[in-house]
Design a protein around this motif. Sequence first.
Motif, PDB file in Angstrom:
ATOM      1  N   THR A  48       0.856  -1.183   0.000  1.00 49.05           N
ATOM      2  CA  THR A  48       0.000   0.000   0.000  1.00 49.05           C
ATOM      3  C   THR A  48       0.890   1.231   0.000  1.00 49.05           C
ATOM      4  OG1 THR A  48      -1.734  -1.160   1.234  1.00 49.05           O
ATOM      5  CG2 THR A  48      -1.810   1.232   1.237  1.00 49.05           C
ATOM      6  N   ILE A  49       0.741   2.086  -0.995  1.00 48.85           N
ATOM      7  CA  ILE A  49       1.655   3.209  -1.215  1.00 48.85           C
ATOM      8  C   ILE A  49       1.061   4.503  -0.651  1.00 48.85           C
ATOM      9  CG2 ILE A  49       2.959   4.484  -2.941  1.00 48.85           C
ATOM     10  CD1 ILE A  49       3.646   1.503  -2.774  1.00 48.85           C
ATOM     11  N   PRO A  50       1.801   5.237   0.215  1.00 48.71           N
ATOM     12  CA  PRO A  50       1.329   6.535   0.699  1.00 48.71           C
ATOM     13  C   PRO A  50       1.248   7.560  -0.435  1.00 48.71           C
ATOM     14  CG  PRO A  50       3.117   5.685   2.080  1.00 48.71           C
ATOM     15  CD  PRO A  50       3.081   4.847   0.836  1.00 48.71           C
ATOM     16  N   VAL A  51       0.173   8.330  -0.421  1.00 46.75           N
ATOM     17  CA  VAL A  51      -0.047   9.381  -1.413  1.00 46.75           C
ATOM     18  C   VAL A  51      -0.474  10.636  -0.654  1.00 46.75           C
ATOM     19  CG1 VAL A  51      -1.448  10.141  -3.378  1.00 46.75           C
ATOM     20  CG2 VAL A  51      -0.731   7.734  -3.198  1.00 46.75           C
ATOM     21  N   SER A  52       0.101  11.787  -0.993  1.00 45.14           N
ATOM     22  CA  SER A  52      -0.243  13.032  -0.310  1.00 45.14           C
ATOM     23  C   SER A  52      -0.655  14.098  -1.310  1.00 45.14           C
ATOM     24  CB  SER A  52       0.931  13.545   0.526  1.00 45.14           C
ATOM     25  OG  SER A  52       1.274  12.625   1.548  1.00 45.14           O
ATOM     26  N   LEU A  53      -1.728  14.833  -0.962  1.00 40.85           N
ATOM     27  CA  LEU A  53      -2.206  15.962  -1.753  1.00 40.85           C
ATOM     28  C   LEU A  53      -2.186  17.209  -0.875  1.00 40.85           C
ATOM     29  CD1 LEU A  53      -3.564  13.396  -3.162  1.00 40.85           C
ATOM     30  CD2 LEU A  53      -5.378  14.956  -3.864  1.00 40.85           C
ATOM     31  N   GLU A  54      -2.025  18.363  -1.504  1.00 39.34           N
ATOM     32  CA  GLU A  54      -2.175  19.631  -0.810  1.00 39.34           C
ATOM     33  C   GLU A  54      -3.565  20.162  -1.093  1.00 39.34           C
ATOM     34  OE1 GLU A  54      -0.129  24.077  -0.527  1.00 39.34           O
ATOM     35  OE2 GLU A  54       0.206  22.830  -2.293  1.00 39.34           O
ATOM     36  N   GLY A  55      -4.361  20.338  -0.035  1.00 39.04           N
ATOM     37  CA  GLY A  55      -5.739  20.772  -0.193  1.00 39.04           C
ATOM     38  C   GLY A  55      -5.874  22.263  -0.425  1.00 39.04           C
ATOM     39  N   VAL A  56      -7.121  22.731  -0.484  1.00 41.70           N
ATOM     40  CA  VAL A  56      -7.398  24.117  -0.853  1.00 41.70           C
ATOM     41  C   VAL A  56      -6.891  25.107   0.183  1.00 41.70           C
ATOM     42  CG1 VAL A  56      -9.398  23.568  -2.288  1.00 41.70           C
ATOM     43  CG2 VAL A  56      -9.706  23.933   0.170  1.00 41.70           C
ATOM     44  N   ASN A  57      -6.757  24.692   1.450  1.00 38.61           N
ATOM     45  CA  ASN A  57      -6.260  25.582   2.493  1.00 38.61           C
ATOM     46  C   ASN A  57      -4.808  25.304   2.848  1.00 38.61           C
ATOM     47  OD1 ASN A  57      -8.546  27.225   3.010  1.00 38.61           O
ATOM     48  ND2 ASN A  57      -9.509  25.525   4.090  1.00 38.61           N
ATOM     49  N   GLY A  58      -4.114  24.529   1.999  1.00 39.55           N
ATOM     50  CA  GLY A  58      -2.727  24.203   2.275  1.00 39.55           C
ATOM     51  C   GLY A  58      -2.545  23.002   3.180  1.00 39.55           C
ATOM     52  N   GLU A  59      -3.650  22.360   3.583  1.00 38.45           N
ATOM     53  CA  GLU A  59      -3.563  21.204   4.456  1.00 38.45           C
ATOM     54  C   GLU A  59      -3.093  19.974   3.684  1.00 38.45           C
ATOM     55  OE1 GLU A  59      -7.892  21.054   2.999  1.00 38.45           O
ATOM     56  OE2 GLU A  59      -6.223  22.460   3.164  1.00 38.45           O
ATOM     57  N   THR A  60      -2.525  19.016   4.403  1.00 37.10           N
ATOM     58  CA  THR A  60      -2.095  17.768   3.789  1.00 37.10           C
ATOM     59  C   THR A  60      -3.234  16.756   3.830  1.00 37.10           C
ATOM     60  OG1 THR A  60       0.230  18.080   4.367  1.00 37.10           O
ATOM     61  CG2 THR A  60      -0.489  15.831   3.944  1.00 37.10           C
ATOM     62  N   LEU A  61      -3.576  16.200   2.691  1.00 32.24           N
ATOM     63  CA  LEU A  61      -4.603  15.163   2.579  1.00 32.24           C
ATOM     64  C   LEU A  61      -3.885  13.831   2.394  1.00 32.24           C
ATOM     65  CD1 LEU A  61      -6.925  17.091   0.100  1.00 32.24           C
ATOM     66  CD2 LEU A  61      -7.172  16.918   2.584  1.00 32.24           C
ATOM     67  N   ARG A  62      -3.969  12.989   3.421  1.00 27.75           N
ATOM     68  CA  ARG A  62      -3.229  11.727   3.431  1.00 27.75           C
ATOM     69  C   ARG A  62      -4.080  10.612   2.836  1.00 27.75           C
ATOM     70  NH1 ARG A  62       1.134  13.130   6.119  1.00 27.75           N
ATOM     71  NH2 ARG A  62       0.983  14.722   7.758  1.00 27.75           N
ATOM     72  N   CYS A  63      -3.509   9.950   1.848  1.00 25.49           N
ATOM     73  CA  CYS A  63      -4.209   8.878   1.152  1.00 25.49           C
ATOM     74  C   CYS A  63      -3.263   7.692   1.001  1.00 25.49           C
ATOM     75  CB  CYS A  63      -4.678   9.342  -0.236  1.00 25.49           C
ATOM     76  SG  CYS A  63      -5.645  10.877  -0.251  1.00 25.49           S
ATOM     77  N   GLU A  64      -3.803   6.607   0.470  1.00 26.84           N
ATOM     78  CA  GLU A  64      -2.982   5.454   0.128  1.00 26.84           C
ATOM     79  C   GLU A  64      -3.567   4.807  -1.119  1.00 26.84           C
ATOM     80  OE1 GLU A  64      -4.984   2.084   3.014  1.00 26.84           O
ATOM     81  OE2 GLU A  64      -3.294   3.239   3.812  1.00 26.84           O
ATOM     82  N   ALA A  65      -2.730   4.092  -1.835  1.00 26.86           N
ATOM     83  CA  ALA A  65      -3.160   3.513  -3.108  1.00 26.86           C
ATOM     84  C   ALA A  65      -2.449   2.191  -3.331  1.00 26.86           C
ATOM     85  CB  ALA A  65      -2.866   4.469  -4.263  1.00 26.86           C
TER      86      ALA A  65
END
Length: 237
Positions: free
Chosen positions: A140-157
């Motif tokens: 399971t690979i960690p994936v990170s996005l930067e949200g609209v307020n600069g927050e980190t959105l932590r995901c996995e794929a």
Amino acid sequence: MKKLTLKLNDRTPETLSMKRLGQYITHLSEMLGEVEHVHFESVSKGSAMLNVDVEDLHYQKVLTHVREVPNGMGAKKQLSGYRSLQQLMDEDGTGGVILNDTDTRILSFRKRPDDEKPLVVNKLGSVQGRLYRVGGKDDTIPVSLEGVNGETLRCEASIDIARELSSLLFKQVRVSGHGTWERSPEGGWRLKKLKIESYRELDAAKVGDVVGRLQAIGGLKWADMEDPHGVARDLRG
């Protein structure tokens, strides 16, 4: 120079690890802004008090940042820093205040009661933002996005989806799947983690354009919305 202090009510320098202290300093710097003109000075004894010096010409501007962030105003990095500080205090079982150079309180951080547990739900959902990290060695690979307020959105794929996403690094994407969401003290929902099951690249519309359209239809603020990602998604079309 003028002084600002972050006072942690129930912590002392002896109970703060160097790593945790560094996290507080990092997010405090983000919230204050004017990073070239704000300088870390010391940690005072007693309650942990993180002291910073602000250059005189920039002091009032920094005070404005501090007063505005609880109302959802300011740059996304400042808002993200404010929320991250509150999250650190929630995790550490403490609250805090920002004091100005006359030791007057200008911002308070609530202390979450010991018996107050955040509401957590598991559901299908989607988030969007700038994809800036795809990596890991497990299945399971960690994936990170930067949200609209600069927050980190932590995901996995999965490995296959992660391999496809890697070609979209630093682009705006929307990812969907089963996620775990936590109710924040401010009343909105915060993503803890999402398992990506599908994704798509978004068009080139800038977040600033979306914000402008929101303001045009009533001056809405991201912090006032329960699902700012969904609003942005609908406006993008």
